[in-house]
Design a protein around this motif. Structure first.
Motif, short mmCIF file in Angstrom:
data_model
loop_
_atom_site.label_atom_id
_atom_site.label_comp_id
_atom_site.label_asym_id
_atom_site.label_seq_id
_atom_site.Cartn_x
_atom_site.Cartn_y
_atom_site.Cartn_z
N GLY A 202 -35.76 4.98 -0.16
CA GLY A 202 -35.20 5.84 -1.21
C GLY A 202 -34.63 4.61 -2.31
N ALA A 203 -33.30 4.97 -2.72
CA ALA A 203 -32.57 3.99 -3.78
C ALA A 203 -32.64 2.76 -3.18
CB ALA A 203 -31.39 4.69 -4.12
N ALA A 204 -32.81 2.46 -1.82
CA ALA A 204 -32.68 0.90 -1.34
C ALA A 204 -33.98 0.31 -1.48
CB ALA A 204 -31.91 0.80 -0.10
N GLY A 205 -34.99 0.82 -2.02
CA GLY A 205 -36.18 0.16 -1.99
C GLY A 205 -37.17 0.44 -1.04
N TYR A 206 -38.06 -0.57 -0.36
CA TYR A 206 -38.93 -0.47 0.64
C TYR A 206 -38.99 -1.91 1.45
CZ TYR A 206 -41.71 -3.60 -2.34
OH TYR A 206 -42.11 -4.60 -3.09
N ALA A 207 -39.72 -1.83 2.61
CA ALA A 207 -40.17 -2.93 3.25
C ALA A 207 -41.44 -2.79 3.99
CB ALA A 207 -39.01 -3.15 4.58
N LEU A 208 -42.29 -3.77 4.20
CA LEU A 208 -43.70 -3.58 4.73
C LEU A 208 -43.60 -4.67 5.83
CD1 LEU A 208 -46.59 -2.62 4.88
CD2 LEU A 208 -47.08 -4.51 3.30
N GLY A 218 -41.09 -6.86 0.32
CA GLY A 218 -39.96 -5.72 0.31
C GLY A 218 -39.58 -5.86 -1.19
N GLY A 219 -38.59 -4.99 -1.46
CA GLY A 219 -38.23 -4.65 -2.66
C GLY A 219 -36.92 -3.66 -2.82
N GLY A 234 -41.68 9.71 -2.31
CA GLY A 234 -42.33 9.01 -1.41
C GLY A 234 -43.88 9.16 -1.41
N ASP A 235 -44.26 10.41 -1.73
CA ASP A 235 -45.96 10.57 -1.79
C ASP A 235 -46.32 9.76 -3.03
OD1 ASP A 235 -45.47 12.55 0.07
OD2 ASP A 235 -45.15 14.19 -1.25
N ALA A 236 -45.60 9.72 -3.91
CA ALA A 236 -46.01 8.66 -5.24
C ALA A 236 -46.36 7.36 -4.76
CB ALA A 236 -44.93 8.84 -6.17
N PHE A 237 -45.16 6.95 -3.75
CA PHE A 237 -45.29 5.65 -3.34
C PHE A 237 -46.62 5.42 -2.67
CE2 PHE A 237 -44.61 1.73 -1.39
CZ PHE A 237 -43.45 1.04 -1.80
N THR A 238 -46.78 6.13 -1.71
CA THR A 238 -48.00 6.35 -0.81
C THR A 238 -49.24 6.05 -1.70
OG1 THR A 238 -46.85 7.23 1.09
CG2 THR A 238 -49.32 7.54 0.90
N ALA A 239 -49.27 7.06 -2.82
CA ALA A 239 -50.60 7.14 -3.50
C ALA A 239 -50.94 5.99 -4.23
CB ALA A 239 -50.35 8.40 -4.53
N GLY A 248 -58.90 -2.70 -4.08
CA GLY A 248 -58.89 -4.09 -3.76
C GLY A 248 -57.74 -4.90 -4.73
N ARG A 249 -56.58 -4.32 -4.94
CA ARG A 249 -55.65 -4.95 -5.55
C ARG A 249 -54.75 -5.65 -4.66
NH1 ARG A 249 -59.12 -3.60 -8.89
NH2 ARG A 249 -58.84 -3.53 -11.27
N ASP A 250 -54.08 -6.75 -5.32
CA ASP A 250 -53.13 -7.71 -4.81
C ASP A 250 -52.00 -6.75 -4.04
OD1 ASP A 250 -51.86 -10.42 -3.99
OD2 ASP A 250 -50.26 -9.19 -5.23
N LEU A 251 -51.93 -6.88 -2.81
CA LEU A 251 -51.07 -5.99 -1.92
C LEU A 251 -49.56 -6.04 -2.48
CD1 LEU A 251 -50.35 -3.85 0.02
CD2 LEU A 251 -50.42 -5.52 1.67
N PRO A 252 -48.77 -7.42 -2.73
CA PRO A 252 -47.43 -7.38 -2.95
C PRO A 252 -47.16 -6.70 -4.33
CG PRO A 252 -47.94 -9.39 -2.02
CD PRO A 252 -49.14 -8.67 -2.06
N ALA A 253 -48.33 -6.91 -5.45
CA ALA A 253 -48.09 -6.43 -6.68
C ALA A 253 -48.31 -5.03 -6.74
CB ALA A 253 -49.17 -7.03 -7.46
N THR A 254 -49.09 -4.39 -5.66
CA THR A 254 -49.38 -3.14 -5.51
C THR A 254 -48.03 -2.33 -5.13
OG1 THR A 254 -51.73 -3.14 -5.10
CG2 THR A 254 -50.75 -1.24 -4.39
N LEU A 255 -47.49 -2.64 -4.03
CA LEU A 255 -46.28 -2.35 -3.67
C LEU A 255 -45.10 -2.19 -4.90
CD1 LEU A 255 -46.19 -4.09 -0.12
CD2 LEU A 255 -46.28 -1.82 -0.63
N GLN A 256 -44.92 -3.54 -5.65
CA GLN A 256 -44.03 -3.32 -6.69
C GLN A 256 -44.18 -2.28 -7.66
OE1 GLN A 256 -43.79 -7.43 -8.25
NE2 GLN A 256 -43.69 -8.16 -6.32
N LEU A 257 -45.44 -2.08 -8.14
CA LEU A 257 -45.84 -0.92 -8.84
C LEU A 257 -45.48 0.32 -8.34
CD1 LEU A 257 -47.13 -0.28 -11.75
CD2 LEU A 257 -49.35 -0.39 -10.45
N ALA A 258 -45.84 0.37 -7.08
CA ALA A 258 -45.67 1.83 -6.21
C ALA A 258 -44.06 2.19 -6.33
CB ALA A 258 -46.19 1.50 -4.86
N ASN A 259 -43.08 1.09 -6.19
CA ASN A 259 -41.71 1.34 -6.36
C ASN A 259 -41.44 1.78 -7.60
OD1 ASN A 259 -39.38 1.05 -4.69
ND2 ASN A 259 -38.94 -1.10 -5.70
#
Length: 295
Positions: A202-208, A218-219, A234-239, A248-259
């Motif tokens: 949630g407001a605290a971010g994410y961790a993979l 994490g972020g 959460g669905d938006a983050f997943t999408a 095939g995008r860079d995973l850390p960059a994708t996670l930051q954008l998802a956040n």
């Protein structure tokens, strides 16, 4: 590009000020389509009811094909009553025996990624169909674990985890899994042969987490000054994550954008903006991400 198969509930979320199309898999599928990822969505709605028409209209507006949305002549499109607490929180009342409880298994087809959840497995028919489709795929299997009343049992969780390569859950859900199965995340991942676990906070971010429970990325949370509700965040983050994996995008960059994308969704009513054009900059941002390194 790896095509994404999304299976599960399509329904309407009934807020005090009106109804919007929803259901975690439907939210994910619409975002995938709007973000430019190849997607097929498998669900079931009533043959001709107001909720079903709302679902079809929303799919069309976000460019999501409806060929794989089945029609049910005897059961109505799913409904969820959203009870808001006035402080930004909410409680879901998910009505029973909806059309999506009786989805039929799709014919075998090539999928690079299969997304499935736990809520859509509450009834025997849809549970069997989803598991049959997941077992047939040779691609990545992504489990969105939503421990809602009726599907919050250790048995269903274990059976779903055994089918998954990736699992996405929140902190409360992770705590429940650790209480049910293993005391630590590395032990849990080893028990179910999980490759990645994404914890949304949630407001605290994410961790993979990756193999062995190692923290890969994490972020912190992204502030949303115009907060409306957290439905669908959460669905938006997943999408966005699935879109990045598919393209095939860079995973850390994708996670930051998802956040950031999830935070944006907290500023609109319901799981997606009323105007699909608002997602164009997000699609452009996704396409601008660097490709995944193969080194």
């Amino acid at each position: 590009m790896s095509p994404v198969f999304v299976m599960g509930e399509a329904l309407v979320d009934e807020f005090h000020d009106g109804a919007v199309a929803g259901g975690a898999p439907f939210n994910v599928a619409r975002s995938l389509s709007a973000l430019g990822a190849p997607v097929r969505f498998f669900s079931r709605i009533g043959t001709d009811d107001a909720a079903g028409r709302l679902v079809l209209h929303s799919a069309a507006r976000f460019g999501l094909a409806v060929d794989d949305i089945q029609r049910d002549a005897t059961r109505a499109t799913g409904r969820v009553s959203v009870h808001e607490d006035g402080r930004g929180g909410h409680r879901f009342e998910i009505h029973a025996d909806a059309a999506w409880d009786h989805v039929e298994a799709p014919a075998a087809a090539d999928a690079g990624i299969v997304y499935f959840g736990s809520l859509a497995q509450r009834a025997a028919a849809s549970r069997a169909a989803i598991r049959a489709a997941v077992k047939r795929t040779s691609g990545l299997c992504f489990l969105d674990l939503n421990l809602r009343p009726g599907t919050d049992t250790p048995e269903l969780a274990a059976e779903s985890l055994m089918l998954a390569d990736w699992v996405k859950l929140n902190e409360d859900e992770l705590d429940r899994l650790l209480g049910w199965f293993e005391p630590t995340l590395p032990d849990l991942m080893a028990r179910f042969a999980l490759k990645h676990v994404l914890v949304t906070r949630g407001a605290a971010g994410y961790a993979l987490y990756g193999p062995g429970g190692r923290l890969l990325a994490g972020g912190d949370g992204v502030p949303q000054p115009a907060y409306v509700d957290s439905v669908g965040a959460g669905d938006a983050f997943t999408a966005m994550l699935l879109s990045g994996l598919s393209l095939g995008r860079d995973l850390p960059a994708t996670l930051q954008l998802a956040n950031r994308y999830a935070a944006m969704i907290c500023g609109v009513r319901g799981p997606l903006p009323a105007d699909p054009a608002l997602l164009i900059p997000w699609r452009e941002a996704l396409l601008a991400l660097p490709q995944e390194s193969r080194a």
